[in-house]
Design an enzyme around this catalytic site. Structure first.
Site, mmCIF file in Angstrom:
data_model
loop_
_atom_site.group_PDB
_atom_site.id
_atom_site.type_symbol
_atom_site.label_atom_id
_atom_site.label_comp_id
_atom_site.label_asym_id
_atom_site.label_seq_id
_atom_site.Cartn_x
_atom_site.Cartn_y
_atom_site.Cartn_z
ATOM 1 N N SER A 174 -8.586 0.904 3.007
ATOM 2 C CA SER A 174 -9.360 1.067 1.766
ATOM 3 C C SER A 174 -10.347 -0.089 1.618
ATOM 4 O O SER A 174 -11.460 0.105 1.128
ATOM 5 C CB SER A 174 -8.428 1.083 0.550
ATOM 6 N N HIS A 233 -3.508 6.809 4.716
ATOM 7 C CA HIS A 233 -2.468 7.015 3.685
ATOM 8 C C HIS A 233 -1.932 8.447 3.744
ATOM 9 O O HIS A 233 -0.722 8.670 3.709
ATOM 10 C CB HIS A 233 -3.055 6.815 2.278
ATOM 11 N N LYS A 239 -9.927 -8.854 -8.813
ATOM 12 C CA LYS A 239 -10.170 -7.537 -8.238
ATOM 13 C C LYS A 239 -10.281 -6.465 -9.314
ATOM 14 O O LYS A 239 -9.440 -6.357 -10.190
ATOM 15 C CB LYS A 239 -8.960 -7.219 -7.327
HETATM 16 O O1 PNS Z 1 -2.202 -0.638 -0.899
HETATM 17 P P1 PNS Z 1 -2.008 -2.072 -1.288
HETATM 18 O O2 PNS Z 1 -3.126 -2.523 -2.180
HETATM 19 O O3 PNS Z 1 -1.775 -2.949 -0.098
HETATM 20 O O4 PNS Z 1 -0.667 -2.089 -2.177
HETATM 21 C C1 PNS Z 1 -0.098 -3.295 -2.605
HETATM 22 C C2 PNS Z 1 1.001 -3.019 -3.651
HETATM 23 C C3 PNS Z 1 0.411 -2.282 -4.851
HETATM 24 C C4 PNS Z 1 2.097 -2.201 -3.043
HETATM 25 C C5 PNS Z 1 1.566 -4.414 -4.074
HETATM 26 O O5 PNS Z 1 0.530 -5.248 -4.460
HETATM 27 C C6 PNS Z 1 2.559 -4.313 -5.202
HETATM 28 O O6 PNS Z 1 3.705 -3.952 -4.991
HETATM 29 N N1 PNS Z 1 2.112 -4.634 -6.419
HETATM 30 C C7 PNS Z 1 2.942 -4.618 -7.618
HETATM 31 C C8 PNS Z 1 3.382 -6.049 -7.990
HETATM 32 C C9 PNS Z 1 4.593 -6.456 -7.174
HETATM 33 O O7 PNS Z 1 5.669 -5.940 -7.369
HETATM 34 N N2 PNS Z 1 4.372 -7.351 -6.181
HETATM 35 C C10 PNS Z 1 5.418 -7.744 -5.241
HETATM 36 C C11 PNS Z 1 6.118 -8.987 -5.662
HETATM 37 S S1 PNS Z 1 5.078 -10.403 -5.589
#
Ligand code: PNS
Length: 159
Positions: free
Chosen positions: A131, A16, A44
Site C-alpha cells: 500500500s 492483501h 500519517k
Molecule cells: O497494514 P499495516 O498498516 O502494516 O497494519 C498495521 C496494523 C494496523 C496491524 C498495526 O499497526 C496495529 O496492530 N495497529 C493497532 C495498534 C496496536 O495494537 N499496535 C501493536 C502494539 S504496539
C-alpha cells in the site's frame, strides 16, 4: 474459531486480497474478520477515509465465505478479544517484513498471550506490492494499477 486479518488497507492491494482468499480457503467454515485500522495519527493521514476503506474491503470480499470487514481503533489485541478471535493473520513478503512482524507478534503475545499470530507467505507475484508503494507512486502521478484490484483504481485516481 475466529481469526482476524488486521491492516490499514490504504488501499487494499492484490497482495492483501490474495492472503484473504488463500487463508479463507484454509479456514473453511470458520470466521475471518478483516480489521481495518483507523490508521490516523500525527505522522500519517490515510488517503482513503476509514469508511471508504471498510466499504472497499466489504465490496471486494463479498461472497468470500466466512469473511467480514470491521473498523477498529486502539489496540489490536483489545479488538481481537472483543470479537473473540484467537488468531491474528499477517502476510510476509521478505526479511524486512519478518523483522517488523516478529516484533509485533511478540508484543501482541505479551498483551494477549491467548492469541496466536499466524504468518502467511506472500505469493511470488505479490512480493513487491505494498500500500505504501501504491501511495508513493500515486502521489507522483504514476500508474499503480498493476498492484490494485480493478474496483480500487478509479477511486485512487480521483484522490
Ligand atoms: O497494514 P499495516 O498498516 O502494516 O497494519 C498495521 C496494523 C494496523 C496491524 C498495526 O499497526 C496495529 O496492530 N495497529 C493497532 C495498534 C496496536 O495494537 N499496535 C501493536 C502494539 S504496539
Amino acid at each position: 474459531m475466529t481469526a482476524i486479518f488486521p491492516g490499514t488497507f490504504d488501499p487494499i492491494t492484490n497482495g492483501h486480497l490474495d492472503i484473504i482468499r488463500r487463508f479463507s480457503r484454509l479456514w473453511s467454515d470458520d470466521k475471518l474478520i478483516i480489521a481495518i485500522a483507523e490508521g490516523e495519527n500525527a505522522e500519517k493521514k490515510p488517503i482513503f477515509t476509514l469508511e471508504e476503506r471498510v466499504d472497499q474491503v466489504r465490496a471486494l470480499t463479498d461472497g468470500v465465505r466466512g469473511v467480514e470487514a470491521q473498523a477498529f481503533s486502539g489496540l489490536l489485541t483489545e479488538f481481537a478479544r472483543k470479537t473473540g478471535a484467537r488468531y491474528i493473520i499477517r502476510g510476509l513478503r521478505n526479511g524486512t517484513d519478518f523483522d517488523y512482524e516478529m516484533e509485533m507478534a511478540l508484543i501482541n503475545r505479551q498483551l494477549a498471550p491467548e492469541i496466536e499470530t499466524i504468518f502467511i507467505p506472500a505469493a511470488l507475484e505479490h512480493m513487491i506490492i505494498s500500500s505504501s508503494a501504491v501511495r508513493r507512486i500515486a502521489g507522483l502521478r504514476g500508474n499503480a494499477d498493476w498492484m490494485l484490484p480493478e474496483q480500487i483504481r478509479a477511486g485512487l485516481r480521483e484522490k
